[in-house]
Design a protein around this motif. Structure first.
Motif, PDB file in Angstrom:
ATOM      1  N   LEU A  60      30.753 -43.287  18.638  1.00  0.00           N
ATOM      2  CA  LEU A  60      31.941 -43.895  18.033  1.00  0.00           C
ATOM      3  C   LEU A  60      32.783 -42.830  17.343  1.00  0.00           C
ATOM      4  N   SER A  61      34.071 -43.057  17.303  1.00  0.00           N
ATOM      5  CA  SER A  61      34.953 -42.178  16.532  1.00  0.00           C
ATOM      6  C   SER A  61      34.845 -42.558  15.059  1.00  0.00           C
ATOM      7  N   PRO A  62      35.252 -41.679  14.143  1.00  0.00           N
ATOM      8  CA  PRO A  62      35.237 -42.047  12.722  1.00  0.00           C
ATOM      9  C   PRO A  62      36.026 -43.321  12.438  1.00  0.00           C
ATOM     10  N   SER A  63      37.154 -43.503  13.129  1.00  0.00           N
ATOM     11  CA  SER A  63      37.954 -44.709  12.904  1.00  0.00           C
ATOM     12  C   SER A  63      37.195 -45.958  13.344  1.00  0.00           C
ATOM     13  N   GLN A  64      36.466 -45.883  14.451  1.00  0.00           N
ATOM     14  CA  GLN A  64      35.667 -47.026  14.896  1.00  0.00           C
ATOM     15  C   GLN A  64      34.549 -47.332  13.911  1.00  0.00           C
TER      16      GLN A  64
ATOM     17  N   SER B  79      34.476 -50.823  11.945  1.00  0.00           N
ATOM     18  CA  SER B  79      33.310 -51.671  12.181  1.00  0.00           C
ATOM     19  C   SER B  79      32.656 -52.071  10.870  1.00  0.00           C
ATOM     20  N   ILE B  80      32.619 -51.149   9.913  1.00  0.00           N
ATOM     21  CA  ILE B  80      32.059 -51.462   8.600  1.00  0.00           C
ATOM     22  C   ILE B  80      32.926 -52.504   7.889  1.00  0.00           C
ATOM     23  N   VAL B  81      34.226 -52.283   7.893  1.00  0.00           N
ATOM     24  CA  VAL B  81      35.149 -53.203   7.214  1.00  0.00           C
ATOM     25  C   VAL B  81      35.063 -54.600   7.819  1.00  0.00           C
ATOM     26  N   ALA B  82      34.939 -54.676   9.157  1.00  0.00           N
ATOM     27  CA  ALA B  82      34.911 -55.963   9.852  1.00  0.00           C
ATOM     28  C   ALA B  82      33.505 -56.543   9.992  1.00  0.00           C
TER      29      ALA B  82
ATOM     30  N   GLU C 258      25.864 -52.214   3.365  1.00  0.00           N
ATOM     31  CA  GLU C 258      25.767 -51.216   2.292  1.00  0.00           C
ATOM     32  C   GLU C 258      27.007 -50.334   2.185  1.00  0.00           C
ATOM     33  N   LEU C 259      27.596 -49.988   3.315  1.00  0.00           N
ATOM     34  CA  LEU C 259      28.705 -49.031   3.270  1.00  0.00           C
ATOM     35  C   LEU C 259      30.049 -49.668   2.942  1.00  0.00           C
ATOM     36  N   LYS C 260      30.159 -50.977   3.139  1.00  0.00           N
ATOM     37  CA  LYS C 260      31.441 -51.632   2.866  1.00  0.00           C
ATOM     38  C   LYS C 260      31.874 -51.400   1.417  1.00  0.00           C
ATOM     39  N   ARG C 261      30.907 -51.363   0.519  1.00  0.00           N
ATOM     40  CA  ARG C 261      31.223 -51.183  -0.907  1.00  0.00           C
ATOM     41  C   ARG C 261      31.563 -49.742  -1.249  1.00  0.00           C
ATOM     42  N   HIS C 262      31.199 -48.819  -0.357  1.00  0.00           N
ATOM     43  CA  HIS C 262      31.347 -47.400  -0.682  1.00  0.00           C
ATOM     44  C   HIS C 262      32.498 -46.711   0.043  1.00  0.00           C
ATOM     45  N   LEU C 263      33.224 -47.445   0.875  1.00  0.00           N
ATOM     46  CA  LEU C 263      34.379 -46.851   1.540  1.00  0.00           C
ATOM     47  C   LEU C 263      35.542 -46.788   0.557  1.00  0.00           C
ATOM     48  N   SER C 264      36.118 -45.625   0.425  1.00  0.00           N
ATOM     49  CA  SER C 264      37.263 -45.482  -0.481  1.00  0.00           C
ATOM     50  C   SER C 264      38.516 -46.083   0.143  1.00  0.00           C
TER      51      SER C 264
ATOM     52  N   ALA D 155      44.448 -47.210   8.963  1.00  0.00           N
ATOM     53  CA  ALA D 155      45.150 -48.496   8.886  1.00  0.00           C
ATOM     54  C   ALA D 155      46.149 -48.702  10.006  1.00  0.00           C
ATOM     55  N   GLU D 156      46.712 -47.608  10.534  1.00  0.00           N
ATOM     56  CA  GLU D 156      47.746 -47.740  11.558  1.00  0.00           C
ATOM     57  C   GLU D 156      47.201 -47.613  12.976  1.00  0.00           C
TER      58      GLU D 156
END
Length: 203
Positions: free
Chosen positions: A92-96, A100-103, A126-132, A140-141
């Motif tokens: 996966l790319s970093p954006s994916q 994926s974490i956000v969704a 676990e990571l959803k809370r730690h993404l800045s 976003a775009e």
């Protein structure tokens, strides 16, 4: 801390590069995008992370500081060591990863060899809370990757429901990606499913 290295590439494999840095041959395990930066006998600068553990010392290579930051967040999750974290960034790319974490998109993480359902759930939870906010805004775009991700996830889920193993699904999806080239990214779900079933029956 070894934040980056620059040198001449001596050898490239599917997972790593050997980099000549002032006469020292550094063996660097690389992400997919880092490997794509490399050509044998050419010079390259890679962003790096040096991991020291009971099993030894490992140097990981990335194409950017952002990718390195995503990797460092991945390896905070239980069950995700350096090699699994790198396997995620080869698939996966970093954006994916971030999207994926956000969704809470577990199916996307299940495409990665070595990542089971429990680990995929931990990554999302676990990571959803730690993404800045900055990291989320960075992607976003990039809305264009969402339809492709959804199509692949739907096909992967359909294949698993038909009784194919996760390894079989991962293998056939990667084979289709190689064979179809750019068409893979825009193919509709029914096309991907039909092609995948044809490949699976052939094997």
């Amino acid at each position: 801390m070894l934040r980056s290295v620059e040198g001449k590439i001596l050898q490239i494999t599917q997972e790593n590069v050997i980099l000549d840095v002032n006469g020292f041959g550094l063996d660097i395990l690389c992400s997919g995008s880092a490997l794509r930066l490399c050509e044998e006998c050419e010079s390259v600068r890679l962003t790096t992370y040096l991991q020291v553990s009971e099993s030894g010392i490992t140097l990981f290579g990335f194409s950017s500081e952002l990718e390195r930051d995503v990797f460092l967040k991945l390896i905070t999750v239980k069950g995700v060591g350096g090699r699994v974290g790198l396997a995620i960034l080869r698939t996966l790319s970093p954006s994916q990863v971030v999207r994926s974490i956000v969704a809470s998109d577990i199916d996307t993480f299940l495409q990665v060899p070595g990542v089971g359902k429990k680990t995929a759930e931990r990554l999302c939870f676990e990571l959803k809370r730690h993404l800045s906010e900055e990291m989320i805004a960075e992607f976003a775009e990039e809305e264009e990757i969402i339809p492709t991700m959804l199509a692949k996830n739907t096909v992967a889920a359909a294949l698993r429901s038909l009784g194919f193993t996760q390894n079989e699904v991962y293998t056939v999806m990667n084979r289709l990606k190689r064979e179809m080239g750019a068409e893979f990214e825009t193919a509709k779900e029914e096309v991907l499913l039909k092609q995948a079933l044809r490949e699976l029956k052939r094997n």
